[in-house]
Scaffold this active site. Structure first.
Site, mmCIF file in Angstrom:
data_model
loop_
_atom_site.group_PDB
_atom_site.id
_atom_site.type_symbol
_atom_site.label_atom_id
_atom_site.label_comp_id
_atom_site.label_asym_id
_atom_site.label_seq_id
_atom_site.Cartn_x
_atom_site.Cartn_y
_atom_site.Cartn_z
ATOM 1 C CB CYS A 94 1.432 6.461 2.965
ATOM 2 S SG CYS A 94 0.126 7.657 2.596
ATOM 3 C CG PHE A 95 4.205 11.462 6.098
ATOM 4 C CD1 PHE A 95 4.906 11.139 7.253
ATOM 5 C CD2 PHE A 95 3.916 12.797 5.854
ATOM 6 C CE1 PHE A 95 5.299 12.118 8.151
ATOM 7 C CE2 PHE A 95 4.313 13.784 6.740
ATOM 8 C CZ PHE A 95 5.009 13.447 7.890
#
Length: 363
Positions: A94-95
């Site tokens: 994810c980020f």
């Protein structure tokens, strides 16, 4: 659950990556082997973000589970499972390597029985890793810039070398006012990632010096990393020489025949109109530099050539505006540039001579 760090091996092996970020994040920048299969879509992410600001993390997590539940949850897990089964050597992120990738990983394990590794630190850590790889190469490797007049075949030379960085290929743009391709450019971030990964792969093959084309900071909408562009201003250079006739033929091949084929391949019905609009718009960008009189003369030549090409497929008339544009605009600019870079020149010659020099060159 297995966490893996960002590494050269991930990119050298073209590791398939499941990107759990929202589509809007993915569109700004990702990695060449990544597929966007988000935990939350853009609107869901927006709602959860607002809840986080207003009520904190726990309330945001609870809302996320409400929004991504039932049939929606099942569908997303099924998509992740298909990806993991098709790419057992892959990973997810994810980020920042936080809750979204944790939840994705946990649901894959608990609901689909698949243990799938995630990248510690996520997208942000991998991007930082790639940008550091460029900085490290600028410090520890050597580079040579390939220059030359417009149409001299700089890209042709690079394609023959096994240690070349083809910046225009990574940007999907030929680098001039006419350089736009029929297909879109990558995002500026994706361009940087392509460059860094190409550099890492070449280093993995044992290369320690690299050839690259002389470019301005911008290649279309993609910007060279500032440190690289600054470094290029003092690098040694080789210069390609060719007759104007030879350069006209090469430009005709790439910017007329080849470009028209690109547009028609993407859109057989409207491709020629898009190609025509491309050439006319590119010439229009130069109107202030050319002056009204020269611009109108070139415009007439181009429109005449396009009409003939559309009517019977003959591209011969394009040579007139190409040669005039070289003589009136591009050649004086490049002649000045060559003179200003004279102290950096290692060698000048034809394509074959420059290729031979670079094959034997050892910095």
């Amino acid at each position: 659950m297995v966490d893996i760090p960002p590494s050269r091996a991930l990119f050298i092996a073209d590791t398939p990556m499941l990107d759990a970020r929202a589509p809007v994040e993915f569109g700004k920048g990702a990695f060449p082997t990544a597929v966007n299969l988000p935990l939350m879509n853009d609107s869901e992410r927006h709602e959860v973000g607002l809840r986080y600001k207003e009520q904190g993390q726990q309330a945001a997590v609870e809302l996320g589970h409400q929004l991504v539940g039932g049939a929606i949850k099942e569908a997303r897990i099924a998509a992740w499972a298909r990806f993991a089964q098709e790419h057992p050597q892959g990973c997810l992120y994810c980020f920042r390597g936080g809750l979204r990738s944790q939840i994705t990983q946990q649901w894959l394990k608990s609901e689909a029985g698949i243990a799938y590794p995630r990248v510690a630190g996520g997208y942000k850590a991998m991007r930082h890793f790639l940008m550091e790889a460029i900085e490290d190469a600028l410090t520890h490797c050597r580079f040579v810039v390939v220059g030359g007049m417009t149409g001299s075949g700089k890209t042709d030379v690079l394609l023959q070398l096994d240690n070349a960085l083809d910046l225009e290929a990574y940007a999907n743009h030929r680098g001039s006012s006419f350089g736009k391709r029929a297909s879109p450019q990558p995002s500026p971030i994706d361009f940087e990632h392509r460059l860094a990964i190409a550099l890492i792969k070449l280093q993995a093959r044992g290369h320690h010096w690299f050839a690259l084309e002389d470019e301005s900071r911008l290649i279309g909408a993609c910007a060279l990393p500032l440190a690289l562009h600054q470094h290029m201003q003092s690098l040694p250079m080789v210069w390609l020489e060719d007759s104007r006739e030879g350069r006209v033929e090469r430009i005709l091949r790439d910017y007329v025949s080849g470009l028209c084929e690109e547009y028609l391949a993407l859109d057989p019905r409207h491709g020629f109109e898009r190609y025509r609009a491309h050439l006319l718009a590119a010439l229009g960008k130069l109107v202030k530099r050319l002056g009204d009189q020269r611009y109108r003369r070139l415009l007439h030549l181009m429109e005449t050539a396009l009409a003939r090409q559309e009517r019977d497929g003959v591209v011969d008339l394009h040579r007139a505006w190409i040669e005039a544009l070289l003589a009136d605009y591009y050649d004086p600019i490049y002649a000045f540039q060559r003179e200003s870079k004279r102290s950096r020149l290692l060698f000048a010659g034809s394509q074959a001579e420059v290729f031979g020099f670079l094959r034997q060159y050892r910095p």
